[in-house]
Design a protein around this motif. Structure first.
Motif, PDB file in Angstrom:
ATOM      1  N   VAL A  12      -0.417  -1.992  -5.717  1.00  0.00           N
ATOM      2  CA  VAL A  12      -0.797  -1.152  -4.611  1.00  0.00           C
ATOM      3  C   VAL A  12      -2.010  -1.719  -3.826  1.00  0.00           C
ATOM      4  O   VAL A  12      -1.659  -1.925  -2.368  1.00  0.00           O
ATOM      5  CB  VAL A  12      -0.826   0.315  -4.780  1.00  0.00           C
ATOM      6  CG1 VAL A  12      -1.078   1.089  -3.530  1.00  0.00           C
ATOM      7  CG2 VAL A  12       0.135   0.982  -5.475  1.00  0.00           C
TER       8      VAL A  12
ATOM      9  N   ALA B 271       8.504   1.986  -3.450  1.00  0.00           N
ATOM     10  CA  ALA B 271       8.676   0.505  -2.984  1.00  0.00           C
ATOM     11  C   ALA B 271       9.908   0.561  -1.979  1.00  0.00           C
ATOM     12  O   ALA B 271       9.821  -0.154  -0.981  1.00  0.00           O
ATOM     13  CB  ALA B 271       8.800  -0.295  -3.998  1.00  0.00           C
TER      14      ALA B 271
ATOM     15  N   CYS C  26       6.929  -5.435  -1.578  1.00  0.00           N
ATOM     16  CA  CYS C  26       7.687  -4.316  -2.339  1.00  0.00           C
ATOM     17  C   CYS C  26       8.736  -5.003  -3.198  1.00  0.00           C
ATOM     18  O   CYS C  26       9.111  -4.276  -4.269  1.00  0.00           O
ATOM     19  CB  CYS C  26       8.490  -3.417  -1.297  1.00  0.00           C
ATOM     20  SG  CYS C  26       7.359  -2.374  -0.562  1.00  0.00           S
TER      21      CYS C  26
ATOM     22  N   PHE D 144       6.868  -6.393  -6.230  1.00  0.00           N
ATOM     23  CA  PHE D 144       6.250  -5.248  -7.037  1.00  0.00           C
ATOM     24  C   PHE D 144       7.400  -4.797  -7.860  1.00  0.00           C
ATOM     25  O   PHE D 144       7.290  -4.410  -9.282  1.00  0.00           O
ATOM     26  CB  PHE D 144       5.630  -4.294  -6.160  1.00  0.00           C
ATOM     27  CG  PHE D 144       5.662  -2.788  -6.832  1.00  0.00           C
ATOM     28  CD1 PHE D 144       4.508  -2.572  -7.617  1.00  0.00           C
ATOM     29  CD2 PHE D 144       6.435  -1.733  -6.551  1.00  0.00           C
ATOM     30  CE1 PHE D 144       4.143  -1.339  -8.103  1.00  0.00           C
ATOM     31  CE2 PHE D 144       6.240  -0.649  -7.312  1.00  0.00           C
ATOM     32  CZ  PHE D 144       5.268  -0.207  -8.195  1.00  0.00           C
ATOM     33  N   SER D 145       8.441  -4.444  -7.364  1.00  0.00           N
ATOM     34  CA  SER D 145       9.745  -3.723  -8.083  1.00  0.00           C
ATOM     35  C   SER D 145       9.969  -4.585  -9.265  1.00  0.00           C
ATOM     36  O   SER D 145      10.322  -4.116 -10.425  1.00  0.00           O
ATOM     37  CB  SER D 145      10.865  -3.456  -7.216  1.00  0.00           C
ATOM     38  OG  SER D 145      10.527  -2.383  -6.168  1.00  0.00           O
TER      39      SER D 145
ATOM     40  N   TYR E  94      16.373  -6.864  -1.567  1.00  0.00           N
ATOM     41  CA  TYR E  94      15.270  -7.057  -0.736  1.00  0.00           C
ATOM     42  C   TYR E  94      15.759  -8.377   0.142  1.00  0.00           C
ATOM     43  O   TYR E  94      15.079  -8.506   1.183  1.00  0.00           O
ATOM     44  CB  TYR E  94      14.050  -7.260  -1.737  1.00  0.00           C
ATOM     45  CG  TYR E  94      13.433  -5.970  -2.082  1.00  0.00           C
ATOM     46  CD1 TYR E  94      12.660  -5.336  -1.153  1.00  0.00           C
ATOM     47  CD2 TYR E  94      13.611  -5.611  -3.504  1.00  0.00           C
ATOM     48  CE1 TYR E  94      12.078  -4.163  -1.401  1.00  0.00           C
ATOM     49  CE2 TYR E  94      13.369  -4.259  -3.489  1.00  0.00           C
ATOM     50  CZ  TYR E  94      12.323  -3.653  -2.565  1.00  0.00           C
ATOM     51  OH  TYR E  94      11.627  -2.271  -3.093  1.00  0.00           O
TER      52      TYR E  94
ATOM     53  N   LEU F  94      -0.789  -4.754  -1.745  1.00  0.00           N
ATOM     54  CA  LEU F  94       0.199  -4.403  -0.941  1.00  0.00           C
ATOM     55  C   LEU F  94      -0.544  -3.962   0.352  1.00  0.00           C
ATOM     56  O   LEU F  94      -0.247  -4.748   1.376  1.00  0.00           O
ATOM     57  CB  LEU F  94       0.980  -2.986  -1.273  1.00  0.00           C
ATOM     58  CG  LEU F  94       2.007  -2.694  -0.500  1.00  0.00           C
ATOM     59  CD1 LEU F  94       3.139  -3.783   0.004  1.00  0.00           C
ATOM     60  CD2 LEU F  94       2.794  -1.577  -0.892  1.00  0.00           C
TER      61      LEU F  94
END
Length: 740
Positions: free
Chosen positions: A191, A14, A165, A168-169, A137, A194
């Motif tokens: 994913v 990510a 990303c 997601f993280s 981010y 994404l």
């Protein structure tokens, strides 16, 4: 090593995607042709942080990769080694001093690349090693948004990727912290989402998401512009935006602007008005030029009179004296409309006069102050008189109908549609003016304006693509649209009326700043000369026909014009827009109806198409969400219980018990153990975790023991077993019905 890769690998992937998205934009801004090397170095840094088990190994690898990246782009004629490091330092030291003295806008590519690579390395360490996602981010998103405002880029895909990303993280970290299972499923779904978001960002039109978001945030961004945030960012050198102000070069219009509040001159006067400096007549498709050059007449005198040209029928019911004092040493002289006698007070030797476009420049001399006075006869552009004027071309060699041969045809089609129900010259002009100034599809913004692409016409791009801009966009569009109808028009520029200093005196002092620079169209009316109009939303030109300021008196004049400053002045654009409704009824009513009709037919297909797509997408998303929640309702309810209930274990267990009782009725005399045994006999493969939860629940209820540490995970697993039992029961019932 493998265990560390399994733990840190998803975060590293990510981070690599997010950092690459940011890096690609940086390399674009600084015109680096080789983008693959920087991406490979970034990937190697992320992989090293995720794979290497020892801290000193990770640190050594990151430093070596950072040095390798800088060397690949800036070898400086040296081989890798101490000589290259010494050469880099010799290059960087004066560059750092340059930035300290002139700001980051002067950052050379070597220093900029070194800084961005160092920042990316630090962010990768924060994201992979320490799992600090929020700051990392948000920093990347802030950088991308700065590029949007100050470098005219539109990295919608990159913003989507960085945001995805980051989510997601963060989600994966929370998933692990709570000890939830099915990490592989979470990663797979993330994913897929994404890729879905990337596809949406790549293939949807920029305007689909950009315009609604821009409309919702325009007040916030205009506020930041008002308080000087953009000005401050540019003052330290971030970005390359155009700043507001009077410019001689208008050949390439477009792009975002930030306000410059430099005070240019003050005017002591009774009534406000626009300040005209110049006009241009040749539209190139990108901007404005003069069709023919004219040598200015040099007059070394103290007084000079400028007469309104080709206006024998024009009346001048009022006059006033205006005292001007200049704060900067510009040569152009801003003038009001009408007949004006200019008197030099100090700081000037004479005049230069260009009769064709009625521009006056002053010849400077060294003096402490630059002052002039203006004795002005103010014109009355009577609407009743203009209604009866027939279309005629001005008696001049300039072609005020000139247009580029490659001008898109749809501009003329739009102009004809807007004026289809109008008959007179004045009605056609006001119909185009009102269409631009009142249509909801157009939006005034300096910070959101976009420069046209090389193959785009400036006016066409504004009218049909972006529909966002400032005075240059609106005024140019009106002139071009009128010319497609055979109506002579030209592009005028100067300043709006400025802002009055608070005073109880009859004469007020107006401050005119760079942020008051403005442009507007002039239309030729035989017998009345060149008449100004105002198509830019939220602006009111006191000299425009129908404003009737002279008839309303000084007080009304003051109220109307003071509230019609540009949206970047002391008043908000909302106030200015509401004030624009004070123009006379004869000006607005007929043209508004025409503008609405033209707008509804010209733009309804595209706007309704977007609305239809949005409704369908929203409906599908809602159906998918409802299906997902219903399909996983057991886990969803348990999740809500875990967040909201004071006793999540007991509440969750009782909820599962009630759901089991729907499958297998519980007798009133049965205790939990007896009921559990019957469940096991009926559903031997789906009750393992529920039986364990029952024992834990009874121990907690009767012996006051604390629930097991993994009780939350057991509840979720038991819910999955219950779901399997429900499916098996449903299949059995369907089979029975089918056999019947």
């Amino acid at each position: 090593m493998i265990q560390r890769l399994q733990r840190k690998g998803p975060f590293a992937l990510a981070a690599f995607i997010g950092l690459t998205a940011v890096l690609q934009q940086f390399l674009t801004v600084y015109h680096f042709e080789d983008k693959s090397t920087a991406v490979l170095v970034t990937g190697a840094v992320c992989l090293s942080l995720a794979l290497l088990p020892k801290g000193w190994l990770r640190l050594s690898a990151v430093l070596l990769l950072f040095a390798f990246g800088v060397y690949r782009y800036f070898p400086l004629g040296q081989s890798v080694g101490l000589d290259w490091l010494a050469a880099i330092w010799r290059q960087l030291r004066p560059l750092i001093n340059l930035v300290q003295s002139e700001g980051f806008g002067r950052t050379p590519s070597l220093l900029a690349f070194s800084l961005i690579m160092a920042a990316l390395v630090l962010l990768s360490v924060l994201m992979i090693e320490y799992e600090h996602f929020l700051f990392s981010y948000l920093t990347m998103l802030a950088y991308l948004l700065i590029l949007v405002v100050f470098n005219h880029l539109e990295p919608l895909l990159q913003i989507f990727l960085v945001a995805a990303c980051g989510l997601f993280s963060y989600g994966l970290k929370q998933n692990r912290r709570r000890g939830l299972s099915h990490e592989g499923s979470y990663i797979l779904v993330a994913v897929l989402l994404l890729f879905l978001m990337a596809g949406i960002a790549q293939y949807l039109p920029d305007t689909f998401l950009r315009d609604p978001l821009a409309k919702q945030t325009v007040a916030v961004r205009n506020y930041f512009n008002d308080v000087g945030l953009y000005n401050y960012i540019e003052s330290i050198g971030v970005g390359s935006n155009t700043r507001t102000g009077f410019s001689e070069d208008d050949e390439a219009l477009g792009g975002a602007m930030v306000d410059d509040d430099t005070l240019l001159f003050t005017a002591q006067q009774l009534r406000p008005h626009y300040w005209r400096v110049d006009s241009k007549d040749n539209y190139t498709g990108k901007g404005w030029q003069r069709q023919q050059s004219e040598e200015s007449s040099v007059l070394l005198e103290n007084r000079f009179t400028v007469q309104a040209s080709d206006a024998p029928l024009l009346k001048y019911p009022q006059q006033q004296r205006i005292n001007l004092e200049f704060m900067t040493r510009n040569t152009y002289l801003p003038l009001p409309y009408g007949n004006t006698t200019i008197g030099l007070v100090s700081g000037f030797l004479g005049f230069e006069y260009a009769q064709l476009n009625q521009r006056v420049d002053l010849i400077l001399e060294e003096a402490e102050k630059q002052q002039v006075y203006l004795d002005t006869q103010e014109p009355d552009y009577s609407v009743d008189s203009l209604r009866g004027v027939l279309l005629e071309l001005p008696p001049t060699e300039s072609d005020y109908l000139q247009l580029p041969e490659e001008l898109p045809k749809r501009i003329q089609s739009l102009a004809e549609q807007v004026t289809r129900e109008q008959r007179t010259l004045y009605e056609k002009v006001t119909a185009v003016e009102t269409y631009l100034s009142t249509s909801k599809d157009f939006r005034y913004s300096k910070v959101d304006a976009v420069a046209p692409l090389p193959d785009q016409d400036y006016v066409d791009q504004f009218l049909f693509e972006t529909r966002v801009g400032y005075c240059d966009n609106f005024s140019s569009a009106m002139v071009v649209m009128l010319r497609t109808l055979g109506i002579p028009a030209r592009w005028a520029k100067g300043f709006s009326q400025g802002e009055a200093r608070p005073s109880f005196e009859e004469q007020k002092v107006y401050e005119i700043k760079n942020l008051n620079a403005h442009s507007w169209p002039e239309v030729y009316f035989a017998g009345y000369g060149w008449v100004p109009f105002e198509p830019t939303p939220s602006f009111i030109n006191p000299d425009r026909p129908g404003t009737a300021l002279a008839e309303e008196g000084t007080q009304t004049t003051q109220m109307t014009t003071d509230s019609s400053l540009t949206p970047q002045s002391s008043q908000t654009s909302e106030t200015a827009e509401s004030t624009s409704a004070t123009t006379t009824e004869s000006q607005q009513q007929p043209a508004t109806s025409v503008g609405e009709k033209a707008d509804s037919k010209e733009n309804s297909n595209s706007s309704w198409g977007y609305k239809t797509v949005l409704l369908i997408a929203g409906g599908l998303a809602a159906v998918a969400l409802i299906f997902l929640v219903w399909h996983r309702r057991l886990k969803f309810v348990l999740f809500v219980i875990s967040k909201c209930s004071k006793q999540p274990f007991s509440t969750g267990y009782l909820y599962l018990l009630k759901e089991w009782e729907k499958l297998l009725s519980r007798q009133p005399s049965e205790n939990l153990k007896e009921y559990g045994r019957r469940l096991t006999e009926t559903y031997p493969q789906q009750t393992t975790k529920f039986i364990a939860l029952t024992e834990d629940y009874e121990a907690h209820l009767y012996n006051k023991q604390q629930p097991l540490e993994n009780s939350g995970s057991l509840l979720q697993t038991a819910a999955q077993e219950l779901r399997q039992a429900q499916k098996a029961t449903a299949e059995k019932q369907r089979s029975i019905r089918k056999n019947r």
